[in-house]
Scaffold this motif. Structure first.
Motif, short mmCIF file in Angstrom:
data_model
loop_
_atom_site.label_atom_id
_atom_site.label_comp_id
_atom_site.label_asym_id
_atom_site.label_seq_id
_atom_site.Cartn_x
_atom_site.Cartn_y
_atom_site.Cartn_z
N ASN A 1 40.84 19.58 21.00
CA ASN A 1 39.73 20.57 21.18
C ASN A 1 38.82 21.37 21.48
OD1 ASN A 1 39.61 17.39 19.63
ND2 ASN A 1 38.34 16.81 21.36
N GLU A 2 40.68 22.34 21.94
CA GLU A 2 40.26 23.96 22.09
C GLU A 2 42.01 24.08 22.20
OE1 GLU A 2 38.65 26.55 22.92
OE2 GLU A 2 37.97 24.44 24.30
N ASP A 3 41.69 24.95 20.98
CA ASP A 3 42.29 25.87 20.07
C ASP A 3 42.28 26.73 20.34
OD1 ASP A 3 43.24 23.50 18.62
OD2 ASP A 3 42.04 23.17 17.12
N GLU A 4 41.91 27.48 21.04
CA GLU A 4 41.71 29.24 21.34
C GLU A 4 41.37 29.63 22.30
OE1 GLU A 4 38.95 31.54 18.18
OE2 GLU A 4 37.98 29.48 18.52
N TYR A 5 42.40 30.14 23.02
CA TYR A 5 42.49 31.17 25.23
C TYR A 5 42.91 32.38 24.32
CZ TYR A 5 43.90 25.36 25.09
OH TYR A 5 44.09 24.34 25.05
N ALA A 6 42.09 32.37 25.83
CA ALA A 6 41.39 34.47 25.92
C ALA A 6 41.81 33.96 27.61
CB ALA A 6 40.78 34.74 25.92
N ILE A 7 43.24 35.10 27.88
CA ILE A 7 43.27 35.19 28.67
C ILE A 7 43.70 36.69 29.62
CG2 ILE A 7 45.40 35.53 30.81
CD1 ILE A 7 46.45 32.58 28.61
N ILE A 8 42.97 36.82 30.43
CA ILE A 8 42.50 38.01 30.77
C ILE A 8 43.67 38.50 32.44
CG2 ILE A 8 40.79 40.17 31.57
CD1 ILE A 8 38.68 38.43 30.26
N PHE A 9 44.26 40.07 32.32
CA PHE A 9 44.84 40.35 32.61
C PHE A 9 44.55 41.89 33.68
CE2 PHE A 9 47.79 37.66 30.82
CZ PHE A 9 48.76 37.55 31.36
N LEU B 1 47.21 26.98 17.33
CA LEU B 1 46.61 27.47 18.57
C LEU B 1 46.77 28.56 18.69
CD1 LEU B 1 48.32 24.62 20.74
CD2 LEU B 1 46.32 24.27 20.32
N SER B 2 46.27 29.82 18.95
CA SER B 2 45.49 31.05 19.57
C SER B 2 45.62 31.76 21.16
CB SER B 2 45.47 31.88 18.29
OG SER B 2 43.20 31.60 19.04
N VAL B 3 46.25 32.45 21.73
CA VAL B 3 46.32 32.79 22.85
C VAL B 3 45.73 34.73 22.78
CG1 VAL B 3 46.35 32.34 25.31
CG2 VAL B 3 47.34 30.84 23.68
N GLN B 4 45.14 34.52 23.43
CA GLN B 4 45.59 36.24 23.24
C GLN B 4 44.88 36.80 24.39
OE1 GLN B 4 40.76 37.56 22.03
NE2 GLN B 4 42.20 39.16 21.20
N PHE B 5 45.66 37.97 24.86
CA PHE B 5 45.99 38.33 26.22
C PHE B 5 44.39 39.68 26.19
CE2 PHE B 5 49.60 35.61 24.99
CZ PHE B 5 50.22 35.09 26.23
N GLY C 1 46.05 41.26 20.17
CA GLY C 1 47.01 40.91 21.52
C GLY C 1 47.07 39.21 21.22
N LYS C 2 47.47 38.85 20.27
CA LYS C 2 46.78 37.05 20.07
C LYS C 2 48.76 36.90 19.47
CE LYS C 2 42.54 36.29 18.62
NZ LYS C 2 41.34 35.51 17.26
N ILE C 3 48.85 35.26 20.45
CA ILE C 3 50.20 34.58 19.88
C ILE C 3 49.36 33.60 19.12
CG2 ILE C 3 51.38 35.78 21.53
CD1 ILE C 3 51.41 33.07 22.81
N TYR C 4 50.29 33.22 18.30
CA TYR C 4 49.75 31.48 17.37
C TYR C 4 50.98 30.70 18.08
CZ TYR C 4 46.37 34.72 15.42
OH TYR C 4 45.76 36.17 15.10
N LEU C 5 50.30 29.29 17.68
CA LEU C 5 51.35 28.64 18.25
C LEU C 5 51.61 26.96 17.77
CD1 LEU C 5 51.23 28.63 22.58
CD2 LEU C 5 52.62 29.99 21.06
N SER C 6 52.14 26.53 17.47
CA SER C 6 52.34 25.01 16.70
C SER C 6 52.07 24.17 17.47
CB SER C 6 53.53 24.72 16.03
OG SER C 6 53.18 24.03 15.45
N ASP C 7 50.91 23.33 17.50
CA ASP C 7 50.53 22.23 18.14
C ASP C 7 51.06 21.37 17.94
OD1 ASP C 7 50.30 21.20 15.33
OD2 ASP C 7 48.58 20.68 15.48
N ASP C 8 52.85 21.53 16.73
CA ASP C 8 53.67 20.70 16.69
C ASP C 8 55.18 20.59 18.08
OD1 ASP C 8 53.09 19.42 14.70
OD2 ASP C 8 53.94 20.55 13.59
N MET D 1 35.87 27.94 22.96
CA MET D 1 36.95 29.10 22.93
C MET D 1 36.99 29.16 24.50
SD MET D 1 36.80 32.97 22.11
CE MET D 1 38.55 33.97 23.00
N ARG D 2 37.93 29.85 25.04
CA ARG D 2 38.30 28.93 26.89
C ARG D 2 38.60 30.49 27.28
NH1 ARG D 2 39.69 23.11 29.12
NH2 ARG D 2 37.50 23.55 28.78
N VAL D 3 38.26 30.89 28.18
CA VAL D 3 38.64 32.61 29.00
C VAL D 3 38.85 32.38 30.24
CG1 VAL D 3 37.94 35.03 29.64
CG2 VAL D 3 37.22 33.71 27.06
#
Length: 371
Positions: free
Chosen positions: A328-336, A255-259, A290-297, A1-3
């Protein structure tokens, strides 16, 4: 997971060089004491911290009282050990254990019930906020000590393995020589679900006001063995067929991105536009977490994505943030942090008007005194 956090939203506290300090700590601290996530610069002025892939990490801000209590205790234990090994530079030690907010704290739990803590954005603070030097989460005043005890035939069951079921995982523990297990401080009315695998028993412990010790008798009563009834072959065949036909449907959004805001709370139910380098734009809405889900396509590896939370009436405004979809990184967290730049000119004009009015008022007073 990447923040990830925009570098403009952070103030560095470490003056000796971030990489230099990180390398020194990896040499001085044992692996289990190294609670500092690996730092690296990202695309477009992004600072990012990568959590080890060995565990399933969870945000501290989303934990319940049971987990928060365990995480705080583990953090304070490791901090005390680490500070003794990091030398006599008190300012530096305070800086490395400082974080902008509790949104920077993540934890994981191993099957044997061991809690692991990891800090992201360590050594930084938000410019307008004082850094957090301790995770000072406090239990509610109404909480009370709770101890489980299991007995059999009137005697404590010493060293009995038990499992404590949590919402997303199971903790494996063992009773002590008195057949007891301290469960921490819990709120009256809360429940703890316990399994005893060796005896195939399930226990629900409900915390009662003022009660500390909860004793359960697991003495097994002798039961008559019922006659063996041959199962209906057709019924077994139908059940087997139902199991074979059960299909787990998985969506193609991988892919998931959390804000997350600086208060650690998810930016929920907000519209987000995602713009790729080729100009293609996608509009999605964050869920309750706070998450969105994206297609890797649609968002392939190496794609640069700029995220913009669309302004909404009476809602906080946020700056843009860019991230790169990595292999190989499917989770992201972005802090605002909240973005007040849109109000700069109105605030400036109001300030100038206030200054002008004060000047005229003073000049008028002087004229009256002179006359």
């Amino acid at each position: 997971m990447r923040v990830q956090i925009q570098h403009t939203e952070l103030r560095p506290l470490i003056k000796e060089g971030y990489d230099k300090v990180y390398d020194a700590m990896t040499r001085l601290l044992a692996p289990e004491e190294m609670i500092f996530a690996k730092w690296e610069a990202g695309f477009g002025g992004i600072l990012q911290w990568t959590l080890p892939k060995d565990y399933d990490w969870r945000p501290f801000t989303a934990a319940d009282n049971y987990d928060k209590q365990a995480v705080v205790n583990e953090f304070m234990r490791l901090k005390e050990i680490g500070e003794k090994k990091l030398g006599t530079n008190e300012r530096l030690k305070q800086a490395v254990y400082s974080i902008p907010s509790e949104a920077s704290v993540y934890y994981a739990v191993t099957p044997d019930g061991v809690y692991h803590v990891m800090l992201t954005a360590w050594g930084y603070s938000f410019p307008a906020h004082a850094p957090i030097t301790d995770i000072k989460w406090e239990l509610p005043a109404e909480s009370q000590d709770v101890t489980l005890q299991l007995i059999e035939n009137g005697q404590p069951i010493a060293n009995l393995p038990i499992d404590i079921r949590r919402p997303q995982f199971v903790l494996h523990h063992q009773l002590d020589a008195n057949g007891e297990k301290y469960l921490g401080r819990l709120m009256p009315g809360s429940q703890v679900f316990i399994e005893v695998p060796s005896l195939s028993r399930d226990i629900t412990l409900t915390v009662e006001p003022g009660k500390k010790l909860y004793t359960f008798d697991l003495t097994q009563k002798k039961q008559e063995i019922p006659p063996v009834v041959k199962a209906d072959d057709k019924k077994e065949e139908e059940e087997q067929k139902d199991e074979e036909e059960e299909i787990v449907i998985r969506g193609n959004r991988t892919l998931s991105v959390q804000f997350i805001g600086i208060d650690g709370q998810p930016v929920a139910a907000r519209t987000v536009t995602l713009t790729q380098a080729n100009g293609s734009m996608t509009e999605v809405t964050t869920d309750d977490s706070g998450k969105i889900y994206l297609s890797d396509d649609d968002f392939a590896t190496g794609t640069t994505v700029t995220a913009q939370i669309v302004d909404a009436p009476s809602m906080p405004k946020y700056a843009k943030a860019a991230f790169v979809v990595e292999a190989n990184e499917d989770e992201y967290a972005i802090i605002f942090s909240e973005n007040d730049t849109t109000d700069f000119w109105p605030k400036l004009l109001l300030g100038l008007l206030a200054v002008a009015l004060s000047v005229f008022t003073i000049w008028g007073a002087l004229e009256i005194n002179l006359n």
